[in-house]
Write an enzyme that holds these catalytic residues in place. Structure first.
Site, PDB file in Angstrom:
ATOM      1  N   CYS A 171      -4.120  27.669  46.367  1.00 36.15           N
ATOM      2  CA  CYS A 171      -3.778  28.670  45.349  1.00 36.15           C
ATOM      3  C   CYS A 171      -4.286  28.230  43.967  1.00 36.15           C
ATOM      4  O   CYS A 171      -5.483  28.189  43.749  1.00 36.15           O
ATOM      5  CB  CYS A 171      -2.280  28.932  45.370  1.00 36.15           C
ATOM      6  SG  CYS A 171      -1.829  30.491  44.596  1.00 36.15           S
TER       7      CYS A 171
ATOM      8  N   HIS B  31      -0.726  29.816  51.232  1.00 34.93           N
ATOM      9  CA  HIS B  31       0.075  28.591  51.099  1.00 34.93           C
ATOM     10  C   HIS B  31       0.498  28.033  52.456  1.00 34.93           C
ATOM     11  O   HIS B  31       1.596  28.347  52.930  1.00 34.93           O
ATOM     12  CB  HIS B  31       1.348  28.894  50.301  1.00 34.93           C
ATOM     13  CG  HIS B  31       1.112  29.112  48.842  1.00 34.93           C
ATOM     14  ND1 HIS B  31       1.144  28.096  47.926  1.00 34.93           N
ATOM     15  CD2 HIS B  31       0.837  30.236  48.140  1.00 34.93           C
ATOM     16  CE1 HIS B  31       0.899  28.569  46.711  1.00 34.93           C
ATOM     17  NE2 HIS B  31       0.718  29.869  46.819  1.00 34.93           N
TER      18      HIS B  31
ATOM     19  N   GLU C 245       1.728  25.246  53.114  1.00 32.37           N
ATOM     20  CA  GLU C 245       2.969  24.459  52.981  1.00 32.37           C
ATOM     21  C   GLU C 245       4.210  25.338  53.026  1.00 32.37           C
ATOM     22  O   GLU C 245       5.322  24.850  53.130  1.00 32.37           O
ATOM     23  CB  GLU C 245       2.929  23.609  51.703  1.00 32.37           C
ATOM     24  CG  GLU C 245       3.299  24.312  50.400  1.00 32.37           C
ATOM     25  CD  GLU C 245       2.187  25.187  49.828  1.00 32.37           C
ATOM     26  OE1 GLU C 245       1.153  25.362  50.507  1.00 32.37           O
ATOM     27  OE2 GLU C 245       2.352  25.705  48.699  1.00 32.37           O
TER      28      GLU C 245
END
Lengths: 223, 80
Positions: free
Chosen positions: A86, A200, A202
Site C-alpha cells: 500500500c 494488504h 497482513e
C-alpha cells in the site's frame, strides 16, 4: 528468517505486518526511519502501509528522503528482498525502486474492502506458492491506488514477468476498483527482488477475520 | 525571488478531481464549462542572484521532487 519492518512517521500498518510475519514463524523487528543503516542481517525489508508524512505533496514522496531509504536502496541493489504494501508500494514508486506512479482512485473514494485478485505471474519468490490464474481474496484500503505507467514500459513489464496481480471479481473476470491501467494491483522490478502491491496481505491472515490468503503470500519469502 | 511551480496531471492522465469539480459546476448551472483540470501551485521564495538562476533552481526542484514526471507536468512562473 528475519524481517525488518520500516516505520515512518504516519505508518499505521507496522504492528499488523510484524505480527503477520511472526505468525508464520519469522522474526521481525521495527526499523525507525531515522536509522541510517540496517543493523542486522535481514532476509526481507517491508515498507508497510499507512500515511507516511501525511501523504504530503504525493503519497510516498517525502518518505523517499528518510535516512533509512538510502540503506533500503543499497540493500535492494545488492539483491535483498523488499516488499512494499500500500503506502509502502507508493514509497517504492517515488523512490524509483519500482516503475510507474500512483494517482487518485478514479471514483475519488477511499476504498476499504476485501477484493479478489488474480495471480498473473508466479515466477518469483513472493507468489511462488500460488499457481498462475489463482483467484485470491485480500483487503484493499487506499485512496491513491490508480496505477499509471506508459505503454512502452508496460509492455516491457509484461515481457519481463513484472505484472504480478490484477484486480478481478470472484470468478476472475475483469473488475477494476480504482482505475489502474489493466487493473494492476501488484508488480515487481526486473530483477524480481523488489515487490509492491496495494492490497494488504497482513490483513488476510485468519479465516475468522475474513480470509487467510495473505499467509501463502508472506510464506513465499520464507521458503 | 518569488517563484511559483504549477503542477498538473499530464493531458493523457485522467484527473478525477477535475471531473468531480466539472460535475459540481454543471450542477450550479455553469453549463459553459467543458473541462476542468485540478493542479497545485507551490510557491517558493528563492535566494538567488538573478531571475535566471532562480528559474534554473526551481526547474531542478520540480524535476527532483515537486512534480512526478511519470504523471505530471509543471511550469515555472516568476512572481516578482
Amino acid at each position: 528468517m528475519r524481517v525488518g519492518v520500516v516505520v515512518f512517521p504516519g505508518t499505521n500498518c507496522d504492528r499488523d505486518t510484524k505480527w503477520a510475519f511472526e505468525r508464520i514463524g519469522a522474526k521481525a523487528d521495527f526499523i525507525w526511519h531515522n536509522e541510517k543503516n540496517l543493523h542486522k542481517k535481514y532476509d526481507l525489508i517491508v515498507l508497510p502501509g499507512g500515511f507516511s508524512y501525511g501523504d504530503y505533496l504525493r503519497s510516498g514522496a517525502i518518505a523517499r528522503f528518510s535516512p533509512i531509504m538510502n540503506a533500503v536502496k543499497e540493500y535492494a541493489k545488492k539483491g535483498g528482498f523488499v516488499l512494499g504494501i500500500c503506502n509502502g508500494f507508493q514509497i517504492l514508486l517515488e523512490s524509483h525502486l519500482l516503475p510507474g506512479a500512483m494517482t487518485r482512485n478514479e471514483n475519488l473514494h477511499f476504498i476499504s474492502k476485501f477484493h479478489h485478485l488474480k495471480v498473473i505471474n508466479n515466477n518469483n519468490k513472493f507468489l511462488q506458492k500460488f499457481n498462475e490464474g489463482d483467484i485470491i481474496n485480500i483487503p484493499i484500503a487506499h485512496a491513491e491506488g490508480n496505477y499509471k505507467i506508459d505503454e512502452e514500459t508496460l509492455k516491457e513489464m509484461y515481457d519481463n514477468e513484472q505484472i504480478l496481480l490484477q484486480y478481478c471479481d470472484e470468478n476472475g473476470h475483469y473488475l477494476n476498483p480504482n482505475g489502474s491501467i489493466d487493473a494492476i494491483a501488484g508488480i515487481c522490478n526486473k530483477e524480481k527482488n523488489v515487490f509492491g502491491l496495494m492490497p494488504h496481505p497482513e490483513r488476510a491472515m485468519s479465516d475468522i477475520l475474513g480470509g487467510s490468503d495473505g499467509i501463502k503470500m508472506l510464506e513465499g519469502f520464507i521458503s | 525571488m518569488k517563484i511559483a511551480v504549477n503542477v498538473h496531471l499530464k493531458a493523457g492522465v485522467l484527473d478525477p478531481q477535475g471531473k468531480a469539480v466539472l460535475h459540481a459546476l454543471h450542477t450550479l448551472g455553469f453549463k459553459e464549462v467543458e473541462d476542468v483540470r485540478v493542479g497545485k501551485q507551490i510557491l517558493l521564495n528563492i535566494n538567488a542572484k538573478d531571475k535566471e538562476e532562480a528559474i534554473k533552481k526551481a526547474e531542478e526542484m520540480a524535476k527532483e521532487l515537486l512534480a512526478n514526471p511519470v504523471i505530471e507536468n509543471y511550469e515555472i512562473e516568476v512572481k516578482e
